[in-house]
Design a protein around this motif. Structure first.
Motif, PDB file in Angstrom:
ATOM      1  N   ARG A 290      36.080  31.423  32.799  1.00 13.45           N
ATOM      2  CA  ARG A 290      34.623  31.203  33.263  1.00 13.45           C
ATOM      3  C   ARG A 290      34.571  30.681  34.560  1.00 13.45           C
ATOM      4  NH1 ARG A 290      30.214  30.750  30.081  1.00 13.45           N
ATOM      5  NH2 ARG A 290      31.137  30.226  28.299  1.00 13.45           N
ATOM      6  N   TYR A 291      35.627  29.854  35.013  1.00 13.47           N
ATOM      7  CA  TYR A 291      35.685  29.239  36.175  1.00 13.47           C
ATOM      8  C   TYR A 291      36.115  30.226  37.225  1.00 13.47           C
ATOM      9  CZ  TYR A 291      37.173  26.102  39.751  1.00 13.47           C
ATOM     10  OH  TYR A 291      37.473  25.341  40.847  1.00 13.47           O
ATOM     11  N   LEU A 292      36.944  31.054  36.915  1.00 15.33           N
ATOM     12  CA  LEU A 292      37.276  32.287  37.784  1.00 15.33           C
ATOM     13  C   LEU A 292      36.205  33.305  38.007  1.00 15.33           C
ATOM     14  CD1 LEU A 292      39.553  34.071  39.525  1.00 15.33           C
ATOM     15  CD2 LEU A 292      39.963  35.257  37.268  1.00 15.33           C
ATOM     16  N   SER A 293      35.545  33.569  37.192  1.00 12.20           N
ATOM     17  CA  SER A 293      34.037  34.465  37.457  1.00 12.20           C
ATOM     18  C   SER A 293      33.179  33.746  38.441  1.00 12.20           C
ATOM     19  CB  SER A 293      33.488  34.738  35.829  1.00 12.20           C
ATOM     20  OG  SER A 293      32.394  35.194  36.265  1.00 12.20           O
ATOM     21  N   GLN A 294      33.150  32.432  38.081  1.00  6.21           N
ATOM     22  CA  GLN A 294      32.215  31.850  39.175  1.00  6.21           C
ATOM     23  C   GLN A 294      32.671  31.728  40.474  1.00  6.21           C
ATOM     24  OE1 GLN A 294      29.018  31.188  38.255  1.00  6.21           O
ATOM     25  NE2 GLN A 294      29.558  31.739  36.256  1.00  6.21           N
ATOM     26  N   ILE A 295      33.897  31.565  40.684  1.00  3.47           N
ATOM     27  CA  ILE A 295      34.736  31.587  42.157  1.00  3.47           C
ATOM     28  C   ILE A 295      34.358  32.989  42.629  1.00  3.47           C
ATOM     29  CG2 ILE A 295      36.786  31.726  43.323  1.00  3.47           C
ATOM     30  CD1 ILE A 295      37.893  29.741  41.269  1.00  3.47           C
ATOM     31  N   ILE A 296      34.623  33.919  42.066  1.00  5.72           N
ATOM     32  CA  ILE A 296      34.249  35.125  42.501  1.00  5.72           C
ATOM     33  C   ILE A 296      32.817  35.395  42.630  1.00  5.72           C
ATOM     34  CG2 ILE A 296      34.186  37.876  41.761  1.00  5.72           C
ATOM     35  CD1 ILE A 296      36.764  37.175  40.270  1.00  5.72           C
ATOM     36  N   ASN A 297      31.875  35.040  41.764  1.00 12.95           N
ATOM     37  CA  ASN A 297      30.296  35.087  42.107  1.00 12.95           C
ATOM     38  C   ASN A 297      29.913  34.550  43.324  1.00 12.95           C
ATOM     39  OD1 ASN A 297      30.311  36.768  39.664  1.00 12.95           O
ATOM     40  ND2 ASN A 297      29.567  35.191  38.599  1.00 12.95           N
ATOM     41  N   HIS A 298      30.631  33.322  43.515  1.00 13.50           N
ATOM     42  CA  HIS A 298      30.210  32.241  44.532  1.00 13.50           C
ATOM     43  C   HIS A 298      30.612  32.892  45.996  1.00 13.50           C
ATOM     44  CE1 HIS A 298      28.697  29.030  46.672  1.00 13.50           C
ATOM     45  NE2 HIS A 298      29.840  28.645  47.120  1.00 13.50           N
ATOM     46  N   HIS A 299      31.902  33.130  45.935  1.00 13.13           N
ATOM     47  CA  HIS A 299      32.715  33.350  47.115  1.00 13.13           C
ATOM     48  C   HIS A 299      32.608  34.799  47.693  1.00 13.13           C
ATOM     49  CE1 HIS A 299      34.397  29.229  47.892  1.00 13.13           C
ATOM     50  NE2 HIS A 299      34.566  29.142  46.615  1.00 13.13           N
ATOM     51  N   PHE A 300      32.524  35.800  47.010  1.00 12.96           N
ATOM     52  CA  PHE A 300      32.544  37.007  47.237  1.00 12.96           C
ATOM     53  C   PHE A 300      31.051  37.545  47.036  1.00 12.96           C
ATOM     54  CE2 PHE A 300      36.713  36.373  45.920  1.00 12.96           C
ATOM     55  CZ  PHE A 300      37.538  36.629  47.114  1.00 12.96           C
ATOM     56  N   GLY A 301      30.107  36.918  46.424  1.00 15.59           N
ATOM     57  CA  GLY A 301      28.612  37.212  46.241  1.00 15.59           C
ATOM     58  C   GLY A 301      28.578  38.424  45.225  1.00 15.59           C
ATOM     59  N   THR A 302      29.204  38.587  44.490  1.00 19.98           N
ATOM     60  CA  THR A 302      29.287  39.702  43.358  1.00 19.98           C
ATOM     61  C   THR A 302      29.876  39.580  41.987  1.00 19.98           C
ATOM     62  OG1 THR A 302      29.559  41.957  43.152  1.00 19.98           O
ATOM     63  CG2 THR A 302      31.338  40.843  44.063  1.00 19.98           C
ATOM     64  N   ASN A 303      29.730  40.363  41.216  1.00 17.25           N
ATOM     65  CA  ASN A 303      30.446  40.181  39.834  1.00 17.25           C
ATOM     66  C   ASN A 303      31.829  40.718  39.902  1.00 17.25           C
ATOM     67  OD1 ASN A 303      30.377  42.955  39.137  1.00 17.25           O
ATOM     68  ND2 ASN A 303      28.033  42.720  38.963  1.00 17.25           N
ATOM     69  N   PHE A 304      32.422  40.388  38.795  1.00 17.25           N
ATOM     70  CA  PHE A 304      33.866  40.593  38.794  1.00 17.25           C
ATOM     71  C   PHE A 304      34.091  42.191  38.741  1.00 17.25           C
ATOM     72  CE2 PHE A 304      37.237  42.096  35.825  1.00 17.25           C
ATOM     73  CZ  PHE A 304      38.383  41.339  36.488  1.00 17.25           C
ATOM     74  N   SER A 305      33.419  43.024  38.081  1.00 15.07           N
ATOM     75  CA  SER A 305      33.548  44.498  38.311  1.00 15.07           C
ATOM     76  C   SER A 305      33.326  44.930  39.902  1.00 15.07           C
ATOM     77  CB  SER A 305      32.684  45.142  37.354  1.00 15.07           C
ATOM     78  OG  SER A 305      32.576  46.606  37.486  1.00 15.07           O
ATOM     79  N   ASN A 306      32.271  44.445  40.217  1.00 17.56           N
ATOM     80  CA  ASN A 306      32.386  45.190  41.990  1.00 17.56           C
ATOM     81  C   ASN A 306      33.327  44.641  42.766  1.00 17.56           C
ATOM     82  OD1 ASN A 306      29.842  46.555  41.164  1.00 17.56           O
ATOM     83  ND2 ASN A 306      28.484  44.931  41.639  1.00 17.56           N
ATOM     84  N   TYR A 307      33.755  43.277  42.702  1.00 19.09           N
ATOM     85  CA  TYR A 307      34.670  42.714  43.278  1.00 19.09           C
ATOM     86  C   TYR A 307      36.016  43.691  43.339  1.00 19.09           C
ATOM     87  CZ  TYR A 307      38.627  39.697  44.408  1.00 19.09           C
ATOM     88  OH  TYR A 307      39.596  38.996  45.227  1.00 19.09           O
ATOM     89  N   ILE A 308      36.541  43.856  42.082  1.00 17.78           N
ATOM     90  CA  ILE A 308      37.539  44.618  41.665  1.00 17.78           C
ATOM     91  C   ILE A 308      37.437  46.213  42.340  1.00 17.78           C
ATOM     92  CG2 ILE A 308      39.066  45.788  39.967  1.00 17.78           C
ATOM     93  CD1 ILE A 308      39.559  42.618  40.378  1.00 17.78           C
ATOM     94  N   ASN A 309      36.409  46.655  42.173  1.00 13.61           N
ATOM     95  CA  ASN A 309      36.062  47.940  42.671  1.00 13.61           C
ATOM     96  C   ASN A 309      36.047  47.957  44.222  1.00 13.61           C
ATOM     97  OD1 ASN A 309      36.124  49.536  40.203  1.00 13.61           O
ATOM     98  ND2 ASN A 309      34.027  48.996  39.575  1.00 13.61           N
ATOM     99  N   SER A 310      35.944  47.058  44.694  1.00 16.08           N
ATOM    100  CA  SER A 310      35.684  47.011  46.290  1.00 16.08           C
ATOM    101  C   SER A 310      37.199  46.927  46.861  1.00 16.08           C
ATOM    102  CB  SER A 310      34.948  45.618  46.916  1.00 16.08           C
ATOM    103  OG  SER A 310      35.708  44.389  46.407  1.00 16.08           O
ATOM    104  N   LEU A 311      37.987  46.280  46.216  1.00 18.74           N
ATOM    105  CA  LEU A 311      39.317  46.122  46.505  1.00 18.74           C
ATOM    106  C   LEU A 311      40.119  47.645  46.102  1.00 18.74           C
ATOM    107  CD1 LEU A 311      40.454  42.839  44.598  1.00 18.74           C
ATOM    108  CD2 LEU A 311      40.131  43.226  46.984  1.00 18.74           C
ATOM    109  N   ARG A 312      39.742  48.381  45.054  1.00 19.44           N
ATOM    110  CA  ARG A 312      40.109  49.422  44.965  1.00 19.44           C
ATOM    111  C   ARG A 312      39.852  50.405  46.055  1.00 19.44           C
ATOM    112  NH1 ARG A 312      38.571  49.114  38.522  1.00 19.44           N
ATOM    113  NH2 ARG A 312      40.647  48.541  37.757  1.00 19.44           N
ATOM    114  N   ILE A 313      38.261  50.544  46.164  1.00 21.82           N
ATOM    115  CA  ILE A 313      37.849  51.269  47.265  1.00 21.82           C
ATOM    116  C   ILE A 313      38.661  51.070  48.653  1.00 21.82           C
ATOM    117  CG2 ILE A 313      35.781  51.689  48.801  1.00 21.82           C
ATOM    118  CD1 ILE A 313      35.557  53.095  45.930  1.00 21.82           C
TER     119      ILE A 313
END
Length: 378
Positions: free
Chosen positions: A293-316
């Motif tokens: 839950r804490y990791l999800s909030q770190i991603i949401n706040h610092h990268f401005g997106t959800n987990f799925s979009n964050y991971i897919n941006s790395l893949r892209i």
């Protein structure tokens, strides 16, 4: 019984429903909860079509016409229960699910009573209940999508589209059936009565086949979300307050947030966990020892997106680099897609074009052309 050409579709639908029921009884491809709802749906539909066929050929027509109206009150609840069983692990059949049978029970009492019945009002109620259950089923799909975006790295949009198509066809059948009924029982639209009667059977024929196709080729690739994932997707948490209200937290807490962010980024850089198509938020949290839950909030706040979009941006990003610098010009876009963690062409192409403005194929061609021109100059 004499079967005219007008009844051919009815016979085909009955045979299809029975065939698919036999198939689903012995098939283990999908969780048996959803299989059960499909079986009941197909059973009721085959009985309704058989009753309609008999009524149109003069067998107990008044009784069968009354009975056939009752079936419609079961289809909406069955679709809703089927959706829940397919998308949510905790949607086990419970006694309270029997509450969804209330519309059908009431319709049985009313329609089979000796009192005069206003069938127009009954059909309006049937239309209302069908639309209501369609809406709540769509809500289940929307919630599933949101949960998945927060907890998984892959969302099978195509599979959900098939499910939405299934429900859309059902609603279309309801509307066509209603128009056909009102055209036969009122002075309006009488000229389209026969057309809509055939249209109803055609739509039902399509519905049965789409249900079968979806169940065989798509439903078994939809993984139901767990109660833990539902909880993780909730934004009401202390972690949210800790990270987003930075002015309220202590210096030590700010340092901890920054340290956890660096741990995440270093782990991503070194191990590239996003190359796994099955990566989830829980997997990543265990790997770096940070609460999901804490990791999800770190991603949401610092990268401005959800987990799925964050991971897919790395893949892209990895895919683009691979397309740009590949030494093997024969390596296909599909090979790059699978190598970088995607398993859906549509998801890959959509994400890539959103990020770079061109398709992966066009992106590769542009860089290959630039490289050749550079080599020619040198």
């Amino acid at each position: 019984m004499f079967i005219s050409a007008h009844h051919t579709l009815l016979v085909i639908i009955i045979v299809q429903c029975i065939t698919y029921q036999v198939f689903f009884l012995g098939w283990k491809g999908v969780d048996q909860k959803s299989n059960g709802y499909q079986l009941v749906f197909l059973l009721l539909l085959s009985l309704q079509m058989l009753g309609l066929l008999m009524a149109q050929n003069g067998f107990y027509s008044d009784v069968l016409i009354r009975i056939n109206v009752i079936y419609g009150f079961a289809y909406g609840p069955l679709i809703y229960l089927y959706t829940g069983a397919l998308l949510y692990e905790n949607r086990q059949f419970k006694k309270r699910n029997l509450l969804h049978a209330i519309p059908m029970i009431i319709s049985i009492i009313v329609i089979m009573s000796p009192l005069p019945i206003n069938f127009i009002l009954v059909y309006l109620l049937y239309l209302f209940i069908s639309i209501f259950y369609f809406i709540v089923s769509k809500k289940l799909i929307r919630n599933f999508t949101q949960i998945t975006l927060h907890t998984r790295s892959i969302l099978e949009i195509n599979k959900l589209l098939y499910l939405q198509w299934l429900f859309g066809i059902y609603v279309l059948a309801v509307f066509a059936d209603s128009i056909q009924f009102f055209s036969e029982n009122t002075e309006y639209l009488t000229f389209v009565s026969t057309l809509f009667r055939v249209a109803v059977f055609v739509i039902i024929f399509v519905l049965v086949n789409v249900m079968f196709y979806f169940s065989i080729f798509h439903a078994n690739f939809l993984y139901a979300v767990s109660q833990d994932e539902i909880s993780l997707a909730s934004s009401d948490s202390s972690a949210t307050k800790l990270i987003t209200n930075a002015h309220l937290i202590s210096l030590d807490e700010k340092v901890k947030v920054q340290k956890d962010l660096e741990v995440l980024q270093l782990f991503i850089q070194k191990t590239k966990p996003y190359l796994s198509t099955t990566l989830t938020l829980n997997d990543l949290s265990k790997a770096i020892n940070i609460q999901p839950r804490y990791l999800s909030q770190i991603i949401n706040h610092h990268f401005g997106t959800n987990f799925s979009n964050y991971i897919n941006s790395l893949r892209i990003r990895d895919a683009a680099e691979r397309l740009k610098t590949t030494k093997d010009e024969k390596e296909t876009v599909a090979e790059v897609m699978y190598a970088t963690g995607f398993n859906s062409k549509s998801a890959f192409f959509t994400a890539f074009k959103r990020e770079y403005g061109v398709t992966p194929k066009k992106y590769k061609e542009l860089y290959l052309k630039t490289r050749k021109e550079s080599n020619d100059v040198s």
